[in-house]
Design a protein around this motif. Structure first.
Motif, mmCIF file in Angstrom:
data_model
loop_
_atom_site.group_PDB
_atom_site.id
_atom_site.type_symbol
_atom_site.label_atom_id
_atom_site.label_comp_id
_atom_site.label_asym_id
_atom_site.label_seq_id
_atom_site.Cartn_x
_atom_site.Cartn_y
_atom_site.Cartn_z
ATOM 1 N N ALA A 54 0.888 -1.248 -0.019
ATOM 2 C CA ALA A 54 -0.018 0.124 0.077
ATOM 3 C C ALA A 54 0.883 1.076 0.222
ATOM 4 N N SER A 55 0.514 2.207 -0.739
ATOM 5 C CA SER A 55 1.287 3.461 -0.841
ATOM 6 C C SER A 55 0.922 4.372 0.228
ATOM 7 N N THR A 56 -0.207 4.214 0.844
ATOM 8 C CA THR A 56 -0.617 5.079 2.051
ATOM 9 C C THR A 56 -0.058 4.508 3.337
ATOM 10 N N ARG A 57 0.326 5.326 4.427
ATOM 11 C CA ARG A 57 0.567 5.022 5.502
ATOM 12 C C ARG A 57 -0.616 4.180 6.592
ATOM 13 N N ILE A 58 -0.147 3.720 7.336
ATOM 14 C CA ILE A 58 -1.388 3.104 8.223
ATOM 15 C C ILE A 58 -1.521 4.117 9.176
ATOM 16 N N ASP A 59 -2.745 4.246 9.569
ATOM 17 C CA ASP A 59 -3.616 5.152 10.392
ATOM 18 C C ASP A 59 -3.249 4.862 11.877
ATOM 19 N N TYR A 60 -2.001 5.220 12.126
ATOM 20 C CA TYR A 60 -1.704 4.837 13.379
ATOM 21 C C TYR A 60 -2.294 5.667 14.618
ATOM 22 N N LEU A 61 -2.654 6.820 14.450
ATOM 23 C CA LEU A 61 -3.377 7.626 15.264
ATOM 24 C C LEU A 61 -4.696 6.969 15.404
ATOM 25 N N GLY A 62 -5.620 6.774 14.531
ATOM 26 C CA GLY A 62 -6.847 6.142 14.647
ATOM 27 C C GLY A 62 -6.649 4.843 15.107
ATOM 28 N N ALA A 63 -5.747 3.875 14.775
ATOM 29 C CA ALA A 63 -5.726 2.607 15.271
ATOM 30 C C ALA A 63 -5.583 3.053 17.065
ATOM 31 N N THR A 64 -4.716 3.748 17.420
ATOM 32 C CA THR A 64 -4.338 4.051 18.804
ATOM 33 C C THR A 64 -5.720 4.418 19.465
ATOM 34 N N LEU A 65 -6.394 5.360 18.979
ATOM 35 C CA LEU A 65 -7.694 5.755 19.652
ATOM 36 C C LEU A 65 -8.681 4.871 19.787
ATOM 37 N N LEU A 66 -8.857 4.038 18.658
ATOM 38 C CA LEU A 66 -9.740 2.888 18.685
ATOM 39 C C LEU A 66 -9.315 1.862 19.559
ATOM 40 N N THR A 67 -8.193 1.577 19.880
ATOM 41 C CA THR A 67 -7.587 0.426 20.724
ATOM 42 C C THR A 67 -7.981 0.913 22.252
ATOM 43 N N VAL A 68 -7.761 2.345 22.501
ATOM 44 C CA VAL A 68 -8.070 2.618 23.674
ATOM 45 C C VAL A 68 -9.483 2.901 23.995
ATOM 46 N N GLY A 69 -10.287 3.400 23.247
ATOM 47 C CA GLY A 69 -11.683 3.133 23.250
ATOM 48 C C GLY A 69 -12.291 1.826 23.602
ATOM 49 N N ILE A 70 -11.770 0.923 22.934
ATOM 50 C CA ILE A 70 -12.369 -0.541 22.900
ATOM 51 C C ILE A 70 -12.112 -1.106 24.096
ATOM 52 N N THR A 71 -10.801 -0.778 24.633
ATOM 53 C CA THR A 71 -10.212 -1.282 25.701
ATOM 54 C C THR A 71 -11.062 -0.813 26.897
ATOM 55 N N ALA A 72 -11.214 0.506 26.959
ATOM 56 C CA ALA A 72 -11.969 1.048 28.032
ATOM 57 C C ALA A 72 -13.363 0.478 28.040
ATOM 58 N N ILE A 73 -14.090 0.384 27.058
ATOM 59 C CA ILE A 73 -15.632 -0.124 26.956
ATOM 60 C C ILE A 73 -15.433 -1.618 27.550
ATOM 61 N N VAL A 74 -14.678 -2.511 27.104
ATOM 62 C CA VAL A 74 -14.576 -3.837 27.666
ATOM 63 C C VAL A 74 -14.425 -3.938 29.238
ATOM 64 N N LEU A 75 -13.265 -3.060 29.614
ATOM 65 C CA LEU A 75 -12.944 -2.917 30.929
ATOM 66 C C LEU A 75 -14.130 -2.539 31.733
ATOM 67 N N VAL A 76 -14.942 -1.633 31.170
ATOM 68 C CA VAL A 76 -16.118 -1.070 31.923
ATOM 69 C C VAL A 76 -17.087 -2.323 32.100
ATOM 70 N N THR A 77 -17.433 -3.212 30.897
ATOM 71 C CA THR A 77 -18.422 -3.985 31.020
ATOM 72 C C THR A 77 -17.972 -5.390 31.910
ATOM 73 N N THR A 78 -16.574 -5.460 31.798
ATOM 74 C CA THR A 78 -15.944 -6.665 32.619
ATOM 75 C C THR A 78 -15.845 -6.512 34.170
#
Length: 520
Positions: free
Chosen positions: A201-225
């Protein structure tokens, strides 16, 4: 494979497709079996490694890594090619399994389980996305029974396999068993699956989006757990995690609208059908995993069933789900019609959950089995159709992110289902026991194993059984209310023609850009 060879081997295609699907189903089985098998082995693991206070993290670390990595695996497959990314996820999962089996303390086991979960996120997405590439949606229904069968096999066989392995070989083999299965999946996928290579792929990986999504999902799963168990729902920890999750996901949506190649292209949600399937998938996960949690508990505590065979207790629901999924797939392939299935499935889920909510201490196993079959039929109409319609609603270049997003919504639904139904169940059991003079029994936990229950005085045991029945009633009523939303959402699904020509005299044809190696 040139056109001449393609025509000459047309009759062999169904076999070659099935060979590839067999390899994919083995990989799917790896991810689905793992938590079920490990759950059976956990008492033995704690007995040897200690660290009882960190027990929940053995499961939480795996779940977090799986959920957080799911969207990233899907995007990587779209960018760099499905096969290589999928094989990488298998290798990571196998390495995590081997390391978990060699763990010397609870801290190591938790860390290695996270590695395992990281690979598992790619397994599920890889299977769904490759099937999406390999088989046109119109023809995909023929193979839905295989996927439903793997799910049923994992849920039924997992506790039995886990108990047998732990008793005869030791808990470490609960992890080591993944090594030969992973090796078989690696060998088969490498040998028989040939997908076109993608240019880097000529484009770069969306590292900032991936980081924010990971933090958001992690927080949600921890809340429900953690909510209602490790920490009170109103505690600073839970409220802080909720705020962190909301902020991270809000920032993620903002970043994705401006990223050159977003980790989750938001344009896929412009499709009404895709968005509806995400909602229905979330609600199906909510209901299904709640049912899987509370049905064995009810049958063990109230109906006196053995915990050893807890997987078999779900047989009416799982068999019904598998058979109905197979029938729905065949009808979809033959007719190209699918809108009726989410509607019927949603209605049956509501009815099944309402019937299960009527169970009490006098309900027979036959009656509860019939109720479970109704719920299973509803899920059978929904389990594969949601993924099928979601994949049909996006372009081929977005197949990975569509598959990963659908999988993620179902995973998050299961987390919310277990958390909210569990909180309601626990609260109802404790209030019922307090009313019946047994508050001390459930001060620490609302769940007792069969051995502990058998040692209780008869009056206290009966009080607990009535309390569990009342808690189950409340939990399934909540599930029924949630399922109503899915039923109503199904009416807004638009019947868009499925890609692919449907049944032909000869067989299934892979998409033009996909080649499948002929079996030797």
């Amino acid at each position: 494979m040139d056109a001449t060879t393609d025509t000459g081997n047309e009759a062999k295609r169904p076999r070659s497709v099935r060979v590839v699907l067999l390899a994919l189903m083995i990989a799917m089985l790896l991810a689905m079996l793992d938590n079920v098998i490990i759950g059976t082995a956990m008492p033995t693991i704690v007995g040897e490694l200690g660290g009882l206070e960190h027990l929940s993290w053995v499961v939480t670390a795996y779940t977090l890594a799986t959920a957080a990595s799911t969207p990233i695996w899907g995007k990587l497959g779209d960018m760099y090619g499905r096969k290589g990314v999928f094989l990488t996820s298998i290798v990571i999962f196998v390495i995590g399994s081997a390391l978990s089996g060699m763990a010397q303390d609870m801290g190591q086991l938790i860390g290695f389980r996270a590695v395992q979960g990281l690979g598992a996120g790619g397994l599920m997405v890889g299977v769904m996305a490759i099937i999406g590439d390999l088989i046109p949606p119109r023809d995909r229904g023929k193979y839905q029974g295989m996927m439903a069968g793997v799910m049923a096999l994992a849920m039924i066989g997992g506790p039995l396999v886990g108990g047998t392995i732990t008793d005869h070989w030791g808990w470490r083999w609960s992890f080591y068993i993944n090594l030969p299965l992973g090796a078989v999946a690696l060998a088969m996928v490498t040998a028989v699956l040939h997908l076109p290579k993608k240019e880097r792929a000529s484009t770069r990986i969306d590292y900032l989006g991936a980081t924010l999504l990971t933090v958001g999902i992690t927080a949600i799963v921890l809340v429900t757990t953690w909510g209602g168990t490790e920490y009170a729902w109103g505690s600073a920890t839970i409220l802080g995690l909720t705020a962190l999750g909301a902020a991270a996901l809000g920032a993620f949506l903002y970043v994705e609208t401006r990223a050159a190649d977003p980790i989750v292209p938001l344009h896929i949600f412009r499709s009404r059908n895709f968005s509806l399937m995400a909602v229905i998938g979330f609600l199906t996960g909510f209901v299904m995993f709640g049912a899987v949690l509370f049905l064995p508990l009810f049958q063990q505590s109230v109906q006196g069933a053995s915990a050893t065979n807890s997987g078999l207790l779900l047989l009416p629901m799982l068999l019904s789900m598998m058979v109905v999924s197979l029938i729905a797939g065949r009808v979809t392939t033959n007719s190209g019609k699918y809108k009726i299935f989410p509607i019927v499935g949603g209605a049956l889920m509501v009815v099944g959950l309402f019937l299960l909510a009527q169970m009490d201490t006098g309900t027979s196993r036959l009656t509860s089995g019939v109720y479970m079959a109704v719920l299973g039929a509803g899920m059978g109409f929904l389990m594969q159709i949601t993924m099928l319609v979601a994949q049909n609603s996006v372009e081929m270049k977005d197949m990975g992110v569509a598959s990963s997003s659908s999988t993620l919504f179902r995973t998050l639904g299961s987390s919310f289902g277990v958390a909210l139904m569990g909180a309601l169940f626990t609260s109802r059991v404790q209030s019922e026991m307090a009313a019946r003079g047994g508050a001390g029994l459930t001060q620490q936990s609302a769940q007792l194993d069969a051995a502990s229950l058998a040692k209780l005085p008869e009056a206290l045991r009966e009080a607990y059984q009535h309390a569990v029945a009342a808690g189950t009633h409340s939990a399934f009523l909540l599930g029924a209310a949630v399922a109503v939303i899915g039923f109503l959402a199904a009416f807004f699904v638009k019947e868009v023609p499925l890609r692919g020509a449907g049944p032909e005299p000869a067989a299934v044809s892979p998409s033009p850009e996909v080649k499948v190696a002929e079996p030797v």
